[in-house]
Design a protein around this motif. Structure first.
Motif, PDB file in Angstrom:
ATOM      1  N   UNK A 352      82.094  91.142 -22.387  1.00  0.00           N
ATOM      2  CA  UNK A 352      82.659  90.353 -21.291  1.00  0.00           C
ATOM      3  C   UNK A 352      82.059  88.946 -21.234  1.00  0.00           C
ATOM      4  N   UNK A 353      80.803  88.812 -21.621  1.00  0.00           N
ATOM      5  CA  UNK A 353      80.111  87.532 -21.516  1.00  0.00           C
ATOM      6  C   UNK A 353      80.456  86.573 -22.650  1.00  0.00           C
ATOM      7  N   UNK A 354      80.448  87.073 -23.874  1.00  0.00           N
ATOM      8  CA  UNK A 354      80.529  86.215 -25.063  1.00  0.00           C
ATOM      9  C   UNK A 354      81.969  86.094 -25.565  1.00  0.00           C
ATOM     10  N   UNK A 355      82.508  84.875 -25.562  1.00  0.00           N
ATOM     11  CA  UNK A 355      83.867  84.624 -26.048  1.00  0.00           C
ATOM     12  C   UNK A 355      83.870  84.052 -27.464  1.00  0.00           C
ATOM     13  N   UNK A 356      82.696  83.783 -27.988  1.00  0.00           N
ATOM     14  CA  UNK A 356      82.563  83.295 -29.366  1.00  0.00           C
ATOM     15  C   UNK A 356      82.611  84.502 -30.295  1.00  0.00           C
TER      16      UNK A 356
END
Length: 422
Positions: A352-356
């Protein structure tokens, strides 16, 4: 009775005769008496080595591995479960027809001030218990690092081995400091809700008998050993904060992400795997047992603590890229019954946090190395809610970085894990 005790008792019985001989008999008689006494003292050694009734035939000089079951005082209700845990481990040993070069030492507190160190052995289809030492609370305070060190040194002295491992049976609350009272907004229960006992409740509220994870680390360091594994037979101990704290004193951490039922680990199913460090078999035995439990509820993860530093580097990079964290945690898999949640699934939180996608891929690859074995039933149970809760995603370990629970927020950002990754 052991050969050593027989010799000691024999010698004490012979002292009056020896004094009589020295003062009242001639030299020849004295010499013959000494020979007789020496023969008496040596005889138990000779016969203990070949007597088929020797009660401790599987006491190796140096074991392949010594497993230390550590059960400090945690309340009268859970004490009976500890006794069952020991009996279950003995059943596994009997089924295996012995410890096969390994040793099992038990430290158990029978009340607030009395504890015993016991060695479990096997002979002729039965397990035997030899009490090695009795402790009082003042002699060995097991809530201090010095007390833990003392217990471990006693265990090591009784059963030296090539490697050591440890199971810890008590209540647990993950990395949260001793004495913390975690607030929760309990759900309204239906009138017919059934409560099942778990290992979190009961004596865990008495801070006098709680031990910080950092204190455990110091205690193991004081004994100058590194465990092959530490298995927590407690609630909520499979979390990254705890694993990071213990990374230098154990190779593996085995624990539940959630509450574990008061029955505890199924030692009759996994005991031999614990003696042999067979982590896959430990996880499979746990899952098989708790899949058939009423209600079916069990979570377990095996953390390879040697992989933590690499994970720290990846998480530091992710946190630098997303310094504000997450405002909305509602979609993350929870693994406790607390409200607000304290223990979130680690993998789902980062997803949920990391979009990379490149960073996320690196994280997931390292997560698979960090948690080589894991298992869960379709739901977990919490005595806070008196309900089972669905598990939709599971990585075998939790994290408390995003918690909004005011009881622990300040402590969460002061953990060694948080400081290393932010």
């Amino acid at each position: 009775m052991s050969a050593i005790k027989l010799i000691a008792d024999t010698f004490l019985l012979c002292i009056p005769d020896l004094n009589f001989i020295v003062h009242d008999m001639n030299r020849k008689l004295f010499s013959n008496s000494i020979i007789t006494i020496v023969s008496i003292l040596i005889t138990p050694f000779i016969f203990s080595s070949c007597n088929e009734d020797n009660p401790y035939p599987d006491y190796p000089t140096t074991s392949q591995q010594t497993v230390i079951m550590y059960m400090p005082w945690s309340g009268s209700l859970i004490y009976k479960d500890f006794l069952n845990n020991i009996s279950d481990f003995e059943q596994a040993i009997c089924n295996n027809e012995g410890l096969k070069g390994n040793s099992l030492i038990v430290f158990i507190s029978e009340n607030t001030s009395s504890s015993n160190l016991i060695r479990i052995s096997y002979n002729k289809g039965k397990c035997l218990r030899d009490t090695l030492k009795h402790y009082t609370f003042n002699e060995c305070n097991y809530t201090t690092s010095q007390g833990i060190t003392s217990i471990l040194l006693d265990a090591i002295g009784a059963a030296p081995a090539d490697t050591y491992a440890m199971t810890i049976g008590c209540h647990g609350m993950g990395w949260i400091p001793a004495g913390t009272q975690v607030t929760t907004r309990t759900r309204l229960l239906e009138s017919n809700a059934i409560s099942y006992p778990t290992r979190f409740f009961g004596h865990s509220s008495d801070s006098r008998y709680q031990t910080d994870v950092s204190t455990l680390t110091e205690g193991i360091n004081g004994a100058n050993i590194k465990m092959e594994y530490i298995l927590f037979d407690d609630c909520y101990m499979s979390n990254i904060e705890t694993a990071y704290e213990l990374k230098n004193v154990t190779k593996y951490l085995i624990a539940s992400t959630s509450e574990i039922m008061s029955y505890g680990m199924p030692y009759s199913k996994i005991g031999i795997a614990l003696l042999n460090n067979n982590y896959e078999e430990i996880v499979n035995g746990f899952y098989t047992f708790y899949s058939s439990f009423i209600p079916p509820c069990g979570t377990i993860g095996v953390t390879d603590c040697r992989e933590i530093e690499t994970m720290v580097a990846i998480m530091h990079e992710i946190n630098m890229a997303y310094p504000n964290g997450l405002d909305d945690t509602s979609g993350i898999q929870t693994l406790d019954g607390l409200s607000p949640t304290v223990f979130f699934d680690f993998g789902d939180y980062v997803a949920h946090l990391c979009k990379d996608q490149s960073l996320l891929s690196a994280f997931n690859e390292q997560l698979s190395r960090l948690i080589p074995y894991k298992a869960h039933t379709e739901t977990y149970y919490s005595n806070y809610t008196k309900h089972t809760i669905p598990i939709k995603t599971f990585s075998g370990i939790t994290i408390s970085d995003p918690t909004k629970n005011n009881s622990v927020k300040a402590d969460a950002i002061n953990t060694k894990w948080y400081k290393a990754t932010h």
